[in-house]
Scaffold this motif. Structure first.
Motif, PDB file in Angstrom:
ATOM      1  N   ARG A  27     -18.269 -23.290-110.563  1.00 22.29           N
ATOM      2  CA  ARG A  27     -18.755 -22.120-109.824  1.00 22.29           C
ATOM      3  C   ARG A  27     -17.637 -21.342-109.333  1.00 22.29           C
ATOM      4  N   TYR A  28     -16.329 -21.681-109.251  1.00 25.07           N
ATOM      5  CA  TYR A  28     -15.269 -20.795-108.931  1.00 25.07           C
ATOM      6  C   TYR A  28     -14.428 -20.507-110.221  1.00 25.07           C
ATOM      7  N   GLY A  29     -14.896 -20.727-111.273  1.00 23.80           N
ATOM      8  CA  GLY A  29     -14.149 -20.619-112.454  1.00 23.80           C
ATOM      9  C   GLY A  29     -13.232 -21.748-112.610  1.00 23.80           C
ATOM     10  N   ILE A  30     -12.110 -21.710-112.732  1.00 24.69           N
ATOM     11  CA  ILE A  30     -11.156 -22.789-112.959  1.00 24.69           C
ATOM     12  C   ILE A  30     -10.141 -22.941-111.452  1.00 24.69           C
ATOM     13  N   SER A  31     -10.851 -22.093-110.447  1.00 19.07           N
ATOM     14  CA  SER A  31     -10.132 -22.353-109.074  1.00 19.07           C
ATOM     15  C   SER A  31     -10.943 -23.335-108.443  1.00 19.07           C
ATOM     16  N   SER A  32     -10.521 -23.714-107.236  1.00 22.24           N
ATOM     17  CA  SER A  32     -11.404 -24.696-106.382  1.00 22.24           C
ATOM     18  C   SER A  32     -12.005 -24.124-105.081  1.00 22.24           C
ATOM     19  N   MET A  33     -11.473 -22.878-104.811  1.00 26.11           N
ATOM     20  CA  MET A  33     -12.188 -22.086-103.512  1.00 26.11           C
ATOM     21  C   MET A  33     -12.246 -20.650-103.539  1.00 26.11           C
ATOM     22  N   PRO A  34     -13.535 -20.144-102.907  1.00 24.85           N
ATOM     23  CA  PRO A  34     -13.912 -18.725-103.081  1.00 24.85           C
ATOM     24  C   PRO A  34     -12.595 -17.708-102.893  1.00 24.85           C
ATOM     25  N   PHE A  35     -11.648 -17.968-101.901  1.00 24.84           N
ATOM     26  CA  PHE A  35     -10.664 -16.774-101.893  1.00 24.84           C
ATOM     27  C   PHE A  35      -9.810 -16.913-103.131  1.00 24.84           C
ATOM     28  N   GLN A  36      -9.615 -17.957-103.675  1.00 22.72           N
ATOM     29  CA  GLN A  36      -8.841 -18.207-104.939  1.00 22.72           C
ATOM     30  C   GLN A  36      -9.569 -17.484-106.271  1.00 22.72           C
ATOM     31  N   PHE A  37     -10.661 -17.837-106.250  1.00 21.58           N
ATOM     32  CA  PHE A  37     -11.380 -16.961-107.077  1.00 21.58           C
ATOM     33  C   PHE A  37     -11.539 -15.456-107.306  1.00 21.58           C
ATOM     34  N   SER A  38     -11.389 -14.970-105.946  1.00 21.90           N
ATOM     35  CA  SER A  38     -11.507 -13.700-105.615  1.00 21.90           C
ATOM     36  C   SER A  38     -10.260 -13.158-105.988  1.00 21.90           C
ATOM     37  N   LEU A  39      -9.370 -13.573-105.679  1.00 24.11           N
ATOM     38  CA  LEU A  39      -7.961 -13.259-106.348  1.00 24.11           C
ATOM     39  C   LEU A  39      -7.858 -13.020-107.722  1.00 24.11           C
ATOM     40  N   ILE A  58     -19.530 -10.734-105.987  1.00 22.31           N
ATOM     41  CA  ILE A  58     -20.681 -11.032-105.201  1.00 22.31           C
ATOM     42  C   ILE A  58     -21.240 -12.482-104.825  1.00 22.31           C
ATOM     43  N   MET A  59     -21.105 -13.009-106.062  1.00 20.84           N
ATOM     44  CA  MET A  59     -21.755 -14.360-106.249  1.00 20.84           C
ATOM     45  C   MET A  59     -20.498 -15.482-105.946  1.00 20.84           C
ATOM     46  N   GLY A  60     -19.469 -15.174-105.502  1.00 20.01           N
ATOM     47  CA  GLY A  60     -18.266 -15.983-105.426  1.00 20.01           C
ATOM     48  C   GLY A  60     -18.248 -16.241-103.851  1.00 20.01           C
ATOM     49  N   ASP A  61     -18.942 -16.040-102.991  1.00 20.33           N
ATOM     50  CA  ASP A  61     -19.068 -16.546-101.589  1.00 20.33           C
ATOM     51  C   ASP A  61     -17.826 -15.999-100.473  1.00 20.33           C
ATOM     52  N   SER A  62     -17.072 -15.135-101.033  1.00 19.51           N
ATOM     53  CA  SER A  62     -16.039 -14.654-100.238  1.00 19.51           C
ATOM     54  C   SER A  62     -16.290 -13.319 -99.400  1.00 19.51           C
ATOM     55  N   ARG A  63     -16.730 -13.278 -98.342  1.00 18.41           N
ATOM     56  CA  ARG A  63     -17.114 -11.901 -97.675  1.00 18.41           C
ATOM     57  C   ARG A  63     -16.269 -11.092 -97.612  1.00 18.41           C
ATOM     58  N   VAL A  64     -14.932 -11.614 -97.028  1.00 18.88           N
ATOM     59  CA  VAL A  64     -13.608 -10.814 -96.899  1.00 18.88           C
ATOM     60  C   VAL A  64     -13.236 -10.118 -98.044  1.00 18.88           C
ATOM     61  N   SER A  65     -13.058 -11.017 -99.270  1.00 19.16           N
ATOM     62  CA  SER A  65     -12.424 -10.290-100.271  1.00 19.16           C
ATOM     63  C   SER A  65     -13.444  -9.191-100.992  1.00 19.16           C
ATOM     64  N   PHE A  66     -14.925  -9.663-100.614  1.00 16.71           N
ATOM     65  CA  PHE A  66     -15.931  -8.451-101.326  1.00 16.71           C
ATOM     66  C   PHE A  66     -15.487  -7.102-100.487  1.00 16.71           C
ATOM     67  N   VAL A  67     -15.380  -7.236 -99.206  1.00 15.26           N
ATOM     68  CA  VAL A  67     -15.239  -5.951 -98.512  1.00 15.26           C
ATOM     69  C   VAL A  67     -13.765  -5.314 -98.952  1.00 15.26           C
ATOM     70  N   ALA A  68     -12.905  -6.276 -98.851  1.00 19.62           N
ATOM     71  CA  ALA A  68     -11.365  -5.773 -99.194  1.00 19.62           C
ATOM     72  C   ALA A  68     -11.421  -4.994-100.420  1.00 19.62           C
ATOM     73  N   LEU A  69     -11.998  -5.692-101.465  1.00 17.25           N
ATOM     74  CA  LEU A  69     -11.901  -5.023-102.728  1.00 17.25           C
ATOM     75  C   LEU A  69     -12.646  -3.886-102.841  1.00 17.25           C
TER      76      LEU A  69
END
Length: 320
Positions: free
Chosen positions: A164-176, A208-219
């Protein structure tokens, strides 16, 4: 010629260790006494990458005054960090990890300056693949592949390795990963066309489907700039179509404020203010010192606030 061959060989090792550091799945092996993080394979690649980078940086044939000055400053800051840390072993391990992040940023910037370079294209398509994996898992509602291990606290912890986060383990990593994909696409886009628009739509759908609100707003702010307010109606309409944690910030504000992860950050920020004094503010508390006050749902754990963590460990002087 022999020197050139050694240089090419080192460049290849540096490149492959960089790819493994950035894209290798987060396989947790075991806990590390005194550390909040697990021993993971990508952390071992971080050590290897840092070693190759330092060898490349300090090659006798390319030493100059700026390099020597930077090296001196880094050594001085590391000595301060080691001296104020309670555990020398933990501090050395943390130093290598922090250095690998600093080195990876510098190396990545150099790679990304030339789109004609095959390396930036490799990075682009690996990021693209990561987004595709995430989107497919979300659309098909597939369970992620997880690994479990016993943490330093004695509790069982779970790591997402693939899904669900690709090959990363957490929402913020996937957002990067998503943000990197977007910035590379924009930087080297010669003209706006349907292919580019579809790529951007896919990236923002993934975010949007990646669970990180901060990353969504920042990007969104980073891309739209002063037109950020105009994007709200669009995302508000989209929020009615998806069950998205990232878009929940556009809905009922009370639900956002009651979110336990957000509440945990407020608690940790207040705990930091109670913990810090003048000495710690200027020079930090050393490696993993945030464990003296931070909690993750009632237990000592990571801050999940990068700048506060740097201020906690390094302070404002060494953290600069």
């Amino acid at each position: 010629m022999l020197l050139a061959k050694k240089k090419d060989r080192l460049s290849i090792l540096l490149w492959w260790s960089f790819l493994l550091l950035v894209f290798f799945p987060k396989f947790a092996i075991s806990s590390i006494p005194g550390l909040s993080s697990a021993l993971r394979l990508d952390l071992l690649f971080a050590v290897v990458f840092a070693l190759f980078y330092m060898i490349d940086f300090l090659r006798v044939s390319s030493l100059n005054i700026p390099k020597l000055f930077v090296s001196f400053i880094l050594i001085l800051l590391l000595l301060v960090y080691l001296s104020i840390s309670k555990s020398l072993v933990v501090a050395i391990g943390q130093s290598v990890l922090y250095l690998s992040l600093f080195f990876a940023l510098d190396y990545g910037v150099k790679v990304s300056t030339d789109y004609g370079n095959k390396k930036i294209k490799v990075l682009f398509y690996l990021l693209y693949l990561n987004i595709i994996i995430h989107v497919l898992y979300k659309i098909l509602d597939l369970p992620s592949f997880e690994l479990r291990y016993i943490g330093d606290s004695g509790e069982q912890e779970v790591y997402d390795v693939f899904g669900r986060y690709g090959i990363s383990s957490m929402p913020f990593q996937f957002s990067l990963y998503v943000a990197s994909f977007v910035f590379i696409s924009i930087a080297f886009q010669r003209r706006w066309n349907m292919k580019f628009i579809l790529k951007m739509a896919l990236a923002f759908f993934a975010l949007i489907m990646g669970d990180s609100r901060v990353s969504f707003v920042a990007l969104t702010i980073a891309i739209s700039g002063i037109y950020f307010v105009l994007t709200f109606p669009v995302f508000f309409l989209i929020s009615g179509l998806f069950d998205s944690k990232a878009l929940s910030i556009l809905g009922d504000l009370s639900n956002v404020l009651e979110d336990p992860s957000l509440g945990m950050r407020f608690v940790n920020w207040n705990a930091y203010l109670d913990w810090v004094d003048l000495q710690k503010f200027y020079f930090g508390g050393g490696a993993q010192s945030f464990l003296e006050f931070s909690t993750q749902y009632g237990m000592p754990g990571p801050l999940d606030m990068g700048y506060v963590r740097l201020m906690t460990e390094f302070g404002i002087v060494t953290g600069k």
